[in-house]
Design a protein around this motif. Structure first.
Motif, short mmCIF file in Angstrom:
data_model
loop_
_atom_site.label_atom_id
_atom_site.label_comp_id
_atom_site.label_asym_id
_atom_site.label_seq_id
_atom_site.Cartn_x
_atom_site.Cartn_y
_atom_site.Cartn_z
N ASN A 171 -10.17 -22.77 29.33
CA ASN A 171 -11.06 -21.68 28.96
C ASN A 171 -11.03 -21.51 27.43
OD1 ASN A 171 -12.73 -19.43 29.03
ND2 ASN A 171 -11.02 -18.02 29.33
N GLU A 172 -11.62 -22.48 26.73
CA GLU A 172 -11.62 -22.49 25.28
C GLU A 172 -13.00 -22.88 24.76
OE1 GLU A 172 -6.96 -24.05 24.85
OE2 GLU A 172 -8.63 -25.44 24.50
N PRO A 173 -13.36 -22.39 23.59
CA PRO A 173 -14.65 -22.81 23.01
C PRO A 173 -14.65 -24.31 22.76
CG PRO A 173 -13.35 -21.57 21.40
CD PRO A 173 -12.65 -21.43 22.71
N GLU A 174 -15.80 -24.93 22.96
CA GLU A 174 -15.96 -26.37 22.79
C GLU A 174 -16.88 -26.66 21.61
OE1 GLU A 174 -17.14 -28.14 26.51
OE2 GLU A 174 -15.64 -26.99 27.66
N VAL A 175 -16.56 -27.74 20.92
CA VAL A 175 -17.35 -28.17 19.76
C VAL A 175 -17.77 -29.62 19.99
CG1 VAL A 175 -17.36 -28.55 17.27
CG2 VAL A 175 -16.11 -26.60 18.22
N LEU A 176 -19.03 -29.90 19.71
CA LEU A 176 -19.59 -31.23 19.92
C LEU A 176 -19.99 -31.86 18.59
CD1 LEU A 176 -20.82 -33.46 21.81
CD2 LEU A 176 -22.94 -32.08 21.79
N PHE A 177 -19.64 -33.13 18.41
CA PHE A 177 -20.08 -33.92 17.28
C PHE A 177 -20.82 -35.15 17.82
CE2 PHE A 177 -16.15 -31.81 15.87
CZ PHE A 177 -16.62 -31.12 14.75
N THR A 178 -22.05 -35.34 17.38
CA THR A 178 -22.83 -36.51 17.79
C THR A 178 -23.11 -37.39 16.58
OG1 THR A 178 -24.87 -35.19 17.60
CG2 THR A 178 -23.90 -35.44 19.81
N HIS A 179 -23.30 -38.68 16.83
CA HIS A 179 -23.41 -39.67 15.77
C HIS A 179 -24.37 -40.77 16.18
CE1 HIS A 179 -19.37 -37.91 16.09
NE2 HIS A 179 -19.28 -37.96 14.77
N ASN A 180 -25.02 -41.39 15.19
CA ASN A 180 -25.76 -42.64 15.41
C ASN A 180 -26.96 -42.47 16.34
OD1 ASN A 180 -24.90 -45.96 16.68
ND2 ASN A 180 -26.10 -45.44 14.87
N GLN A 181 -27.68 -41.31 16.22
CA GLN A 181 -28.97 -41.24 16.90
C GLN A 181 -29.91 -42.30 16.35
OE1 GLN A 181 -31.10 -37.84 18.64
NE2 GLN A 181 -30.05 -36.61 17.08
N HIS A 182 -29.85 -42.50 15.04
CA HIS A 182 -30.68 -43.51 14.38
C HIS A 182 -29.84 -44.77 14.17
CE1 HIS A 182 -33.37 -40.03 12.84
NE2 HIS A 182 -33.84 -40.55 13.96
N ALA A 183 -30.37 -45.89 14.63
CA ALA A 183 -29.58 -47.11 14.77
C ALA A 183 -28.92 -47.56 13.47
CB ALA A 183 -30.48 -48.23 15.30
N ARG A 184 -29.66 -47.51 12.36
CA ARG A 184 -29.18 -48.08 11.10
C ARG A 184 -28.15 -47.22 10.39
NH1 ARG A 184 -35.17 -47.41 8.41
NH2 ARG A 184 -35.23 -45.12 8.38
N GLU A 185 -27.82 -46.07 10.95
CA GLU A 185 -26.93 -45.12 10.25
C GLU A 185 -25.49 -45.33 10.70
OE1 GLU A 185 -28.91 -41.33 10.73
OE2 GLU A 185 -30.78 -42.17 9.94
N HIS A 186 -24.95 -46.50 10.35
CA HIS A 186 -23.65 -46.94 10.85
C HIS A 186 -22.49 -46.14 10.29
CE1 HIS A 186 -25.69 -50.36 12.66
NE2 HIS A 186 -26.29 -50.56 11.50
N LEU A 187 -22.66 -45.54 9.12
CA LEU A 187 -21.58 -44.74 8.54
C LEU A 187 -21.22 -43.57 9.46
CD1 LEU A 187 -19.73 -44.40 6.07
CD2 LEU A 187 -21.52 -42.98 5.03
N THR A 188 -22.16 -43.13 10.28
CA THR A 188 -21.87 -42.00 11.16
C THR A 188 -20.89 -42.37 12.26
OG1 THR A 188 -23.74 -42.41 12.67
CG2 THR A 188 -24.18 -41.09 10.70
N THR A 311 -20.09 -24.25 21.71
CA THR A 311 -20.54 -23.17 20.83
C THR A 311 -21.07 -23.66 19.49
OG1 THR A 311 -18.33 -22.89 19.88
CG2 THR A 311 -18.86 -21.60 21.86
N ALA A 312 -20.65 -24.85 19.06
CA ALA A 312 -21.01 -25.33 17.73
C ALA A 312 -21.12 -26.84 17.74
CB ALA A 312 -19.99 -24.88 16.69
N HIS A 313 -21.90 -27.38 16.81
CA HIS A 313 -22.24 -28.81 16.86
C HIS A 313 -22.64 -29.30 15.48
CE1 HIS A 313 -25.74 -31.71 17.11
NE2 HIS A 313 -24.84 -32.41 17.76
N ILE A 314 -22.29 -30.56 15.19
CA ILE A 314 -22.83 -31.28 14.04
C ILE A 314 -23.37 -32.61 14.53
CG2 ILE A 314 -22.37 -32.42 11.83
CD1 ILE A 314 -20.12 -30.40 11.36
N ASP A 315 -24.59 -32.94 14.11
CA ASP A 315 -25.19 -34.24 14.35
C ASP A 315 -25.16 -35.00 13.03
OD1 ASP A 315 -26.57 -36.17 15.93
OD2 ASP A 315 -28.47 -35.57 15.02
N PHE A 316 -24.39 -36.08 12.97
CA PHE A 316 -24.21 -36.81 11.72
C PHE A 316 -25.29 -37.86 11.55
CE2 PHE A 316 -19.96 -35.03 12.20
CZ PHE A 316 -19.67 -34.67 10.88
#
Length: 440
Positions: A171-188, A311-316
């Motif tokens: 029972n804790e807040p969850e944080v999501l990080f997503t990466h590489n939606q765009h193929a060429r963005e390999h640094l993510t 509760t919170a998210h970053i899309d790199f």
């Protein structure tokens, strides 16, 4: 699991954009013509990409002017003071010049020029999965992995969970990080591996990280678009491929822009393209892209007892060195489901995170209008404070989408403090504006 309880306001408040800016946008859109916008984009080949490079488009200094360019189906790579940078084929250049745009090629940006920045500088999809599995084996109580679905071509889309009791849904807040939606963005993808390393190596040795993992559950999706990543990276040289690899029915074109395919205000506002050949093709319907639907289903699956646990998210993404927040589909600071208090919290946390990494903080639409984006969907549909980070470099001069491998460690570490800051506020983002007693 008992749901993590939180509330957010639902009554919208609007702030109108100035009439002058609206008239500029309308005039620019009218000058381009709707038929040209819808149908004149050159198709993306089914088996490979046309030879492309980056071009500077001069004379664009306002969001309305940049949006007008975007409405031609052009993906904007970089925003400068009075111009933008795009990736374009020769056919794209001819089309845009015919529409009256002034373009000049950026030297050193064709595929043959970026070959010295070898694909091997970055983890391949398989190598990233192997590293994730190695970290999980080294930290079995802190890390679990889950295949949340498969890409169009059948590759695993993996979610990595990091917490003190990773095998237990607490029972804790969850944080999501997503990466590489765009193929060429390999640094993510490298960013995902960096976050995994920092959190696991810091647990038990760093008091701040230990406390955060004791009270938060962290999810990483290192590659939302594994098919596109493999296609862009593993032919021996980069292809500057942006979209996924799903064919478009009734067309010879391949690929949907995953970050125009989310099911909020999809295709509403000139911030994506209906042409299958466009780099910003939104797909035939919202969540039509296999990968978008997989991630959206995962997020919907985190609703427990009627409450969204994330509760919170970053899309790199790359590139531009920006911290962005909703809405992207409107220039207005507020909108349906986004009140003045919400906007204040978004801005305050965004500016604080930007203060740690030196990025420029702003509302997404300050660049240009986008619709069907992950940030807008996560906030409006799921109530998640969602940001986009555009990583290094600031400009094409730093390597654009393909900076040399020598900067990977430095530029991923540059976001360590921002990641931890987001985790700290994940229990109640409204704390940053002193409104926690109202909303949390």
């Amino acid at each position: 699991m008992r749901p993590f309880r939180r509330t957010r306001p639902s009554t919208p408040a609007r702030r109108a954009r100035t009439a002058a800016a609206a008239l500029v946008a309308l005039a620019l859109a009218a000058g381009l013509g709707t038929q040209a916008t819808a149908s004149s984009v050159s198709p993306s080949p089914a088996a490979g990409a046309a030879t492309v490079q980056q071009w500077e488009v001069a004379g664009l200094s306002t969001a309305a002017e940049r949006t007008a360019l975007s409405r031609t189906g052009t993906a904007i790579d970089e925003v400068r003071a009075d111009s933008v940078v795009i990736t374009a084929s020769a056919a794209d250049v001819r089309r845009l010049r015919a529409l009256g745009y002034e373009l000049s090629a950026l030297p050193g940006t064709a595929a043959t020029d970026i070959r010295p920045h070898a694909p091997s500088d970055y983890h391949t999809y398989a190598a990233a999965v192997a590293e994730i599995n190695a970290v999980r084996a080294a930290h079995p109580s802190l890390v679990t992995t889950r295949v949340i679905g498969r890409s169009y071509q059948g590759r695993d889309i993996i979610a990595v969970k990091i917490s003190d009791n990773a095998a237990t849904d607490e029972n804790e807040p969850e944080v999501l990080f997503t990466h590489n939606q765009h193929a060429r963005e390999h640094l993510t993808v490298e960013m995902a591996l960096r976050t995994l390393s920092v959190l696991t190596s810091g647990y038990g040795t760093n008091a701040r990280i230990t406390e955060l993992l004791n009270t938060r559950e962290v999810w990483l999706i290192p590659s939302v678009n594994p098919d596109g990543k493999v296609y862009d990276q593993e032919s021996g040289s980069f292809r500057s491929w942006r979209k996924n690899r799903q064919p478009t029915p009734g067309s010879s074109s391949v690929g949907t822009d995953l970050n125009r395919n989310w099911a909020y205000r999809w295709g509403c506002c000139g911030g994506s393209s209906g042409s299958a050949g466009s780099e910003t093709y939104r797909g035939p319907s919202a969540e039509s892209a296999t990968e978008t639907r997989v991630v959206a289903d995962f997020v919907r699956g985190r609703v427990i007892g009627g409450q969204q646990q994330i509760t919170a998210h970053i899309d790199f993404h790359t590139y531009g060195e920006l911290v962005l927040w909703p809405y992207g589909y409107t220039y207005n600071r507020t909108g349906p489901g986004l009140t003045a208090d919400d906007a204040a919290a978004f801005e305050a946390l965004g500016r604080q995170m930007a203060g740690t990494n030196g990025y420029t903080p702003q509302q997404s639409s300050d660049l240009y209008i986008t619709d069907g984006s992950i940030n807008d969907w996560l906030w409006a549909n799921q109530g998640i404070f969602s940001y986009t980070f555009e990583m290094y470099p600031r400009s094409a001069g730093g390597g654009g989408f393909y900076p040399p491998g020598s900067v990977i460690a430095r530029e991923t570490a540059r976001n360590d403090a921002a990641v931890l800051l987001l985790l700290e506020y994940a229990d109640c983002v409204y704390r940053i504006t002193g409104r926690q007693n109202t909303y949390c």
